[in-house]
Design an enzyme around this catalytic site. Structure first.
Site, PDB file in Angstrom:
ATOM      1  N   MET A  70       0.776  -1.300   0.133  1.00 57.16           N
ATOM      2  CA  MET A  70       0.015  -0.099  -0.021  1.00 57.16           C
ATOM      3  C   MET A  70       0.749   1.269  -0.047  1.00 57.16           C
ATOM      4  O   MET A  70       0.497   2.253  -0.861  1.00 57.16           O
ATOM      5  CB  MET A  70      -0.878   0.087   1.195  1.00 57.16           C
ATOM      6  CG  MET A  70      -2.082  -1.060   1.183  1.00 57.16           C
ATOM      7  SD  MET A  70      -2.995  -0.974  -0.450  1.00 57.16           S
ATOM      8  CE  MET A  70      -3.788   0.713  -0.494  1.00 57.16           C
TER       9      MET A  70
ATOM     10  N   VAL B 227       1.721  -1.742   9.627  1.00 54.79           N
ATOM     11  CA  VAL B 227       0.811  -2.951  10.087  1.00 54.79           C
ATOM     12  C   VAL B 227      -0.425  -2.410  10.668  1.00 54.79           C
ATOM     13  O   VAL B 227      -0.343  -1.366  11.428  1.00 54.79           O
ATOM     14  CB  VAL B 227       1.877  -3.746  11.096  1.00 54.79           C
ATOM     15  CG1 VAL B 227       2.183  -2.857  12.314  1.00 54.79           C
ATOM     16  CG2 VAL B 227       1.254  -4.809  11.335  1.00 54.79           C
ATOM     17  N   GLU B 228      -1.462  -3.233  10.356  1.00 54.17           N
ATOM     18  CA  GLU B 228      -2.804  -3.001  11.185  1.00 54.17           C
ATOM     19  C   GLU B 228      -2.775  -3.459  12.560  1.00 54.17           C
ATOM     20  O   GLU B 228      -3.246  -4.520  13.149  1.00 54.17           O
ATOM     21  CB  GLU B 228      -4.013  -3.749  10.282  1.00 54.17           C
ATOM     22  CG  GLU B 228      -3.963  -3.032   9.062  1.00 54.17           C
ATOM     23  CD  GLU B 228      -4.684  -1.837   8.979  1.00 54.17           C
ATOM     24  OE1 GLU B 228      -5.935  -1.773   9.399  1.00 54.17           O
ATOM     25  OE2 GLU B 228      -4.192  -0.832   8.749  1.00 54.17           O
TER      26      GLU B 228
ATOM     27  N   SER C 178      -8.610   0.753   7.131  1.00 52.05           N
ATOM     28  CA  SER C 178      -9.894   0.501   6.633  1.00 52.05           C
ATOM     29  C   SER C 178     -10.665  -0.229   8.103  1.00 52.05           C
ATOM     30  O   SER C 178     -11.822  -0.051   7.934  1.00 52.05           O
ATOM     31  CB  SER C 178     -10.285  -0.476   5.705  1.00 52.05           C
ATOM     32  OG  SER C 178      -9.737  -1.618   5.701  1.00 52.05           O
TER      33      SER C 178
ATOM     34  N   HIS D   3      -8.517   5.969   2.989  1.00 50.74           N
ATOM     35  CA  HIS D   3      -8.245   4.491   2.992  1.00 50.74           C
ATOM     36  C   HIS D   3      -8.159   4.336   1.320  1.00 50.74           C
ATOM     37  O   HIS D   3      -9.165   4.469   0.660  1.00 50.74           O
ATOM     38  CB  HIS D   3      -9.401   3.653   3.369  1.00 50.74           C
ATOM     39  CG  HIS D   3      -9.313   2.273   2.948  1.00 50.74           C
ATOM     40  ND1 HIS D   3     -10.570   1.599   2.521  1.00 50.74           N
ATOM     41  CD2 HIS D   3      -8.349   1.203   3.048  1.00 50.74           C
ATOM     42  CE1 HIS D   3     -10.163   0.394   2.607  1.00 50.74           C
ATOM     43  NE2 HIS D   3      -8.862   0.338   2.455  1.00 50.74           N
TER      44      HIS D   3
ATOM     45  N   ASN E 194      -6.490  -1.204  -3.484  1.00 50.25           N
ATOM     46  CA  ASN E 194      -5.577  -1.778  -3.886  1.00 50.25           C
ATOM     47  C   ASN E 194      -5.954  -2.608  -5.199  1.00 50.25           C
ATOM     48  O   ASN E 194      -6.963  -3.323  -5.070  1.00 50.25           O
ATOM     49  CB  ASN E 194      -4.955  -3.083  -3.031  1.00 50.25           C
ATOM     50  CG  ASN E 194      -3.322  -3.528  -3.324  1.00 50.25           C
ATOM     51  OD1 ASN E 194      -2.641  -2.863  -4.420  1.00 50.25           O
ATOM     52  ND2 ASN E 194      -3.190  -4.674  -3.028  1.00 50.25           N
TER      53      ASN E 194
END
Length: 179
Positions: free
Chosen positions: A21, A98-99, A126, A147, A150
């Site tokens: 991303m 990283v989420e 997101s 957001h 992709n």
């Protein structure tokens, strides 16, 4: 009544995270004339990211969407770093790390120490709640969610997410940017 003053446009975009991303967002920004500073704590990730961005420009050349000279010029507008301190010139910083809530909170706290007071912080998440992420920023009114989908270069869709703290000026600048 007088017309509202237009939002000050962003010129230099900081991107945190040189994964799929982050590199896609960096290439998208550079191809639209923004200066870009791509950062990752892992130097090899930044190096891989630059190779990916170069390949994305090459694909656009091959599809006739830009000339080799344009791609070269746009590539030249991308700087790389492993230090947040190099982001002091940015108008907006988009994190694509990283989420993980704690990692993003630590990042926003660290950015608050080095960024100019009017720099906008954006998260590409997101799924994570923006209020929670913004809680460690020195000024939560300048935090917004952007957001990207992709692959960034082929998906003309960006979700703009506001928290209860996001200021109107921040929202206007972010919307103008993605338009």
């Amino acid at each position: 009544p007088a017309a509202a003053k237009p939002a000050e446009p962003f010129r230099i975009v900081g991107i945190l995270g040189a994964g799929v991303m982050g590199t896609g967002i960096a290439q998208w920004c550079a191809s639209r004339g923004f200066g870009v500073m791509l950062c990752d704590t892992d130097k090899s990730a930044v190096e891989r990211g630059i190779k990916v961005i170069r390949a994305l420009f090459k694909q656009q050349e091959e599809r006739g969407l830009m000339t080799a000279a344009d791609a070269h010029r746009m590539m030249g507008g991308i700087g790389i770093t492993t230090s947040l301190e190099d982001f002091d010139v940015c108008d907006i910083v988009i994190e694509a790390i990283v989420e993980n809530v704690q990692a993003k909170q630590q990042l926003f706290a660290a950015l608050s120490k080095v960024m100019s007071p009017d720099c906008v912080f954006a998260s590409n998440t997101s799924a994570l709640p923006l209020e929670e992420l913004a809680s460690t920023a020195s000024n939560p009114s300048r935090v917004v969610g952007l957001h990207f989908f992709n692959p960034v270069g082929r998906m003309p869709l960006v979700e703009l997410v506001l928290s209860k703290h996001t200021s109107r000026a921040t929202a206007d600048r972010a919307l103008a940017f993605v338009k």
